[in-house]
Design a protein around this motif. Structure first.
Motif, PDB file in Angstrom:
ATOM      1  N   SER A 623     -33.147  12.214  16.685  1.00 56.44           N
ATOM      2  CA  SER A 623     -34.534  12.119  17.125  1.00 56.44           C
ATOM      3  C   SER A 623     -35.233  10.853  16.666  1.00 56.44           C
ATOM      4  O   SER A 623     -36.405  10.655  16.979  1.00 56.44           O
ATOM      5  CB  SER A 623     -35.309  13.346  16.628  1.00 56.44           C
ATOM      6  OG  SER A 623     -35.221  13.440  15.211  1.00 56.44           O
ATOM      7  N   ASP A 624     -34.546   9.994  15.893  1.00 63.05           N
ATOM      8  CA  ASP A 624     -35.169   8.750  15.433  1.00 63.05           C
ATOM      9  C   ASP A 624     -34.867   7.607  16.407  1.00 63.05           C
ATOM     10  O   ASP A 624     -33.751   7.486  16.938  1.00 63.05           O
ATOM     11  CB  ASP A 624     -34.656   8.358  14.051  1.00 63.05           C
ATOM     12  CG  ASP A 624     -35.107   9.320  12.962  1.00 63.05           C
ATOM     13  OD1 ASP A 624     -36.105  10.030  13.195  1.00 63.05           O
ATOM     14  OD2 ASP A 624     -34.445   9.354  11.903  1.00 63.05           O
ATOM     15  N   GLY A 656     -37.870  10.591  19.334  1.00 65.33           N
ATOM     16  CA  GLY A 656     -37.696  11.715  20.252  1.00 65.33           C
ATOM     17  C   GLY A 656     -38.149  13.010  19.612  1.00 65.33           C
ATOM     18  O   GLY A 656     -38.628  13.043  18.480  1.00 65.33           O
ATOM     19  N   ASN A 657     -37.950  14.108  20.355  1.00 66.13           N
ATOM     20  CA  ASN A 657     -38.386  15.402  19.817  1.00 66.13           C
ATOM     21  C   ASN A 657     -37.685  16.514  20.577  1.00 66.13           C
ATOM     22  O   ASN A 657     -37.193  16.308  21.702  1.00 66.13           O
ATOM     23  CB  ASN A 657     -39.896  15.547  19.971  1.00 66.13           C
ATOM     24  CG  ASN A 657     -40.479  16.434  18.882  1.00 66.13           C
ATOM     25  OD1 ASN A 657     -39.765  17.223  18.259  1.00 66.13           O
ATOM     26  ND2 ASN A 657     -41.777  16.302  18.663  1.00 66.13           N
ATOM     27  N   PRO A 716     -44.132  18.612  24.075  1.00 59.55           N
ATOM     28  CA  PRO A 716     -44.311  17.276  23.466  1.00 59.55           C
ATOM     29  C   PRO A 716     -43.652  16.180  24.281  1.00 59.55           C
ATOM     30  O   PRO A 716     -42.701  16.412  25.016  1.00 59.55           O
ATOM     31  CB  PRO A 716     -43.637  17.450  22.100  1.00 59.55           C
ATOM     32  CG  PRO A 716     -42.641  18.538  22.298  1.00 59.55           C
ATOM     33  CD  PRO A 716     -43.268  19.490  23.296  1.00 59.55           C
ATOM     34  N   LYS A 717     -44.183  15.007  24.131  1.00 63.76           N
ATOM     35  CA  LYS A 717     -43.675  13.836  24.827  1.00 63.76           C
ATOM     36  C   LYS A 717     -42.896  12.967  23.855  1.00 63.76           C
ATOM     37  O   LYS A 717     -43.093  13.036  22.631  1.00 63.76           O
ATOM     38  CB  LYS A 717     -44.820  13.039  25.457  1.00 63.76           C
ATOM     39  CG  LYS A 717     -45.587  13.804  26.527  1.00 63.76           C
ATOM     40  CD  LYS A 717     -46.762  13.026  27.028  1.00 63.76           C
ATOM     41  CE  LYS A 717     -47.418  13.684  28.227  1.00 63.76           C
ATOM     42  NZ  LYS A 717     -47.624  15.132  28.115  1.00 63.76           N
ATOM     43  N   GLY A 718     -42.014  12.129  24.376  1.00 65.44           N
ATOM     44  CA  GLY A 718     -41.264  11.223  23.524  1.00 65.44           C
ATOM     45  C   GLY A 718     -42.115  10.055  23.060  1.00 65.44           C
ATOM     46  O   GLY A 718     -43.140   9.702  23.662  1.00 65.44           O
ATOM     47  N   GLY A 719     -41.695   9.422  21.953  1.00 70.16           N
ATOM     48  CA  GLY A 719     -42.433   8.295  21.413  1.00 70.16           C
ATOM     49  C   GLY A 719     -42.294   7.033  22.257  1.00 70.16           C
ATOM     50  O   GLY A 719     -41.252   6.779  22.863  1.00 70.16           O
ATOM     51  N   LEU A 731     -42.998  10.462  15.711  1.00 69.75           N
ATOM     52  CA  LEU A 731     -43.539  11.759  16.137  1.00 69.75           C
ATOM     53  C   LEU A 731     -43.245  12.782  15.065  1.00 69.75           C
ATOM     54  O   LEU A 731     -42.088  13.198  14.882  1.00 69.75           O
ATOM     55  CB  LEU A 731     -42.904  12.200  17.456  1.00 69.75           C
ATOM     56  CG  LEU A 731     -43.224  11.358  18.697  1.00 69.75           C
ATOM     57  CD1 LEU A 731     -42.378  11.830  19.872  1.00 69.75           C
ATOM     58  CD2 LEU A 731     -44.705  11.473  19.031  1.00 69.75           C
ATOM     59  N   GLY A 732     -44.225  13.197  14.320  1.00 68.47           N
ATOM     60  CA  GLY A 732     -44.018  14.213  13.309  1.00 68.47           C
ATOM     61  C   GLY A 732     -42.909  13.818  12.352  1.00 68.47           C
ATOM     62  O   GLY A 732     -42.971  12.803  11.662  1.00 68.47           O
TER      63      GLY A 732
END
Length: 764
Positions: A623-624, A656-657, A716-719, A731-732
């Motif tokens: 997710s990074d 990402g998420n 949620p949306k991606g960064g 993101l978080g």
């Protein structure tokens, strides 16, 4: 004085004795090799594997009543000797070849002496009564092509060493004819470079055993064993005339790196040819010409004074040249291209038996002069050459694809154009010359402009052609290729006052008592002497992953400590509107490279250096977001001028998420970071289709901005990817990719013009 004329021919004559080991020839036993003994010539040899060549010189003379008084052993057979001088082309091509024609009479011959019949005692005939000299000679030596021949002129009382000797290479023979004559035509040694006998590279005989897929990395050559016979252990090959690959070889198997040197990977079929590619990268023209002549035209090394050539180019050229030749090309064509693009002259000196090379340059006012005092009366002539006028030179350089046509403008990255508007006004119209410079690589704009300046300097005012005669006794004052000043009453300035013309001798005709000299007016653009000291590299088109040292060494000789002491400098200019980027975040867009200590380098950034953008987060990578790449890297001192330019680190990829709201979509991807090349938004090319089906695509970055992350309808949306020199959006618990470094090696940089627009970290 009583004149003497001799002709010498060197023939290959076997040093062995018939039937004596290692010669295995025999006229006896169950398997004789012949009915009679050979004549120790290749045309009559019965054991060619053991033919032991030695050189025997046959000497012929023009028959005169006083020949015997000379004491020089020769066969009196010459009826006529004529020499047609060649012409030097100054910075255009190979010129024309000098030629020799010898006509000899045919006659009975006793077959005795060196080079003739060793086994007369074993023959059942009288050689004087059977056949003729040239009839037997032709049967024993079917071809003399490529053999040395010399014409020697002198006077009774001189030794051969004291006489004038001119050297040629035999081209063809004819006879004996019905008129009982035998003729020999010879040319100067540069004839060996003609396209009908010398091609570079040589045609490769290997071909593919089977098909080669677009992504294939190995290929097998046929016929069996051809790899060890013809192919080096590594290098480049052109497959099917469509793609160039780097290779390493083991036997007949090639391990390939596909799509090299501006070509694209493609499918290849069985039987597609596999041609060795000839490459010269950053080499001295002296070395290139020597290699082409020796390796591909079989010119003897003794004809090439390489050390003298290298001194000439080191003192007056100080540039190197680069070319990729992917299919066989006539050596003469390649030489003519290089002569034009490096502004050289190349010619055969038949007196010295050597090939001469000269870098074109102006004729000094202190040069020796020809005037009405040392020119024979009534022999001077001057001719205008209006068709040779040039007012514009367009040089295309930076060849894109070596497999495409050399004369196609679209096959070049760059063009250098030089125009003399005043000349066009004076003459009423343009006169355009186009040069397709295979030998000037990308970023060689200063080399191309130097070529343009020399061409305009030579031809913006059409050079005059001059001819005159001098006495043979004054032959020491004129030499082929020599530069002189010419004074004559018709050579005047605008006031009518007498002046002189700089000329270079391009042709010398020789007769018994005089020399006919032809010369061309040597108009020359007097370039700034610093042109050879202050080196410049111009990056004039978008590029990826440049190493300054590697580029330098394709255009100029490798710098030395002596260059540092001599004040040699380097300036690299990235032109406005040009972006130097990177294909991978692991590699900097622009690497200064390694240099001798204290070598002065100035980097002028009028355009942009930009690292690659980091890829956005994607599953299964995590997710990074991924970090951006470095723009400028150096571990060598550099003066940086970046007043209006830009240096941008690559933007980091967006985070990402996991989508916990919409179970149909497991992952949202991050956008790609800004860069050149831009970062990719997830999912990445080649990602497992199952994962793709469960994710929402994010946008790629651009050179100016990061791409948007995934934008699902709910959840949620991606960064977003980072902009130039900025980190990607976090993101978080997921992090955006770090910003790429603008300058790695900041302590080595001295900003002399700034501040410019520098975005991203500056570190050591």
């Amino acid at each position: 004085m009583k004149a003497l004329v001799f002709v010498e021919i060197d023939i290959d004559y076997c040093s062995l004795v018939y039937g004596t080991a290692p010669c295995m020839a025999t006229t006896e036993g169950e398997t004789p090799t012949g009915a009679a003994k050979c004549f120790n010539s290749i045309g009559t040899c019965q054991d060619r594997e053991n033919f032991a060549s030695s050189t025997v010189t046959l000497r012929f003379a023009q028959g005169t009543a006083y020949l015997a008084e000379s004491g020089i052993d020769a066969i009196a057979a010459i009826e006529d000797v004529s020499v047609t001088p060649g012409t030097i082309s100054l910075g255009e091509d190979l010129g024309t070849r000098s030629s020799l024609r010898v006509t000899m009479s045919d006659f009975p011959w006793s077959d005795t002496g060196p080079g003739f019949d060793k086994y007369l005692a074993d023959r059942a005939y009288d050689p004087f009564r059977q056949g003729t000299f040239w009839g037997k000679f032709r049967a024993r030596f079917p071809s003399l092509r490529g053999r040395p021949i010399r014409v020697i002129r002198g006077f009774l009382g001189q030794t051969l060493e004291e006489m004038e000797t001119r050297h040629f290479v035999i081209e063809s023979t004819d006879g004996p004819t019905s008129r009982a004559t035998f003729s020999i035509v010879a040319k100067d040694a540069l004839k060996l470079a003609s396209g009908d006998r010398a091609q570079a590279p040589r045609l490769s005989r290997g071909f593919l055993v089977g098909s080669l897929a677009v992504d294939g990395t190995t290929a097998t050559l046929s016929p069996a064993g051809i790899g060890d016979l013809e192919y080096p252990s590594s290098g480049y090959v052109a497959i099917g005339g469509k793609e160039i690959c780097a290779f390493t070889r083991s036997g007949d198997v090639l391990t390939l790196t596909r799509a090299q040197l501006g070509t694209e990977a493609s499918q290849h079929g069985s039987d597609d040819r596999v041609q060795i590619v000839l490459r010269y990268v950053g080499e001295d023209p002296a070395d290139i010409i020597s290699d082409l002549l020796q390796t591909y035209a079989n010119v003897p090394a003794g004809y090439i004074p390489l050390a003298t050539w290298q001194d000439e180019t080191a003192n007056y050229l100080k540039r190197v040249y680069t070319a990729t030749i992917a299919d066989p090309v006539a050596v003469g064509t390649l030489l003519s291209e290089l002569i034009e693009q490096a502004a050289l002259a190349l010619w055969w000196s038949d007196i010295d038996q050597q090939i001469r090379l000269q870098v074109l340059r102006g004729i000094p006012t202190t040069a020796a002069r020809f005037t009405m005092e040392n020119v024979l009366k009534g022999s001077f002539d001057s001719k205008e050459q209006p068709d040779r006028r040039i007012s514009q030179v367009w040089t295309y350089f930076g060849q894109r694809n070596p497999l495409e046509r050399v004369e196609d403008p679209d096959n070049y990255r760059s063009t250098a154009i030089t125009v003399d508007l005043a000349a066009e006004t004076d003459y009423g119209s343009p006169a355009i010359k186009k040069i397709f410079a295979r030998w000037i690589p990308a970023f060689g704009r200063t080399v191309a402009l130097r070529l343009n300046d020399i061409q305009l300097g030579r031809f913006v005012t059409p050079p005059r052609h001059f001819s005159w005669e001098v006495l043979r006794s004054e032959s020491d004052i004129v030499s082929l290729g020599g530069g002189y000043r010419l004074e004559w009453r018709t050579i005047q300035d605008a006031t009518g006052a007498p002046t002189d013309a700089p000329v270079q001798v391009t042709r010398i005709g020789v007769s018994v008592d005089k020399l006919r000299v032809e010369a061309e007016e040597m108009l020359f653009q007097q370039l700034d002497p610093e042109d050879l000291t202050n080196r410049t590299i111009t990056v004039d088109s978008n590029s990826l992953n440049l190493n300054l040292r590697s580029i330098h060494d394709t255009l100029y000789p490798a710098p030395t400590d002596a260059d540092v002491l001599a004040g040699v400098t380097l300036t690299c200019i990235i032109e406005s509107g040009v972006i130097v980027g990177s294909a991978l975040t692991a590699n900097p867009a622009f690497d200064v490279g390694s240099w001798p200590d204290d070598f002065p380098i100035t980097l002028v950034v009028n355009g942009r250096i930009q690292g690659r953008g980091g890829d956005g987060a994607y599953d299964p990578a995590g997710s990074d977001g991924l970090p951006g790449g470095t723009a400028l890297y150096t571990r060598f001192p550099v003066d940086l001028e970046v007043g209006s330019g830009e240096i941008f680190g690559g933007g980091g990829g967006g985070a990402g998420n996991v989508n916990v709201i919409d179970p149909a979509v497991d992952f949202v991807n991050g956008g790609g970071g800004a860069g050149s090349l831009p970062g990719n938004g997830g999912p990445q090319p080649g990602t497992n289709p199952v994962i793709v089906s469960k994710s929402t695509a994010a946008s790629n970055g651009t050179t100016e901005a990061g791409g948007l992350g995934s934008q699902p309808a709910s959840g949620p949306k991606g960064g977003t990817g980072g902009g130039p020199g900025l980190a990607g959006q976090s993101l978080g618990g997921s992090a955006g990719g770090a910003a790429g470094t603008a300058i790695d090696g900041d302590s080595y940089i001295t900003v002399t013009v700034g501040p410019g627009d520098i975005r991203g970290p500056q570190i050591n």
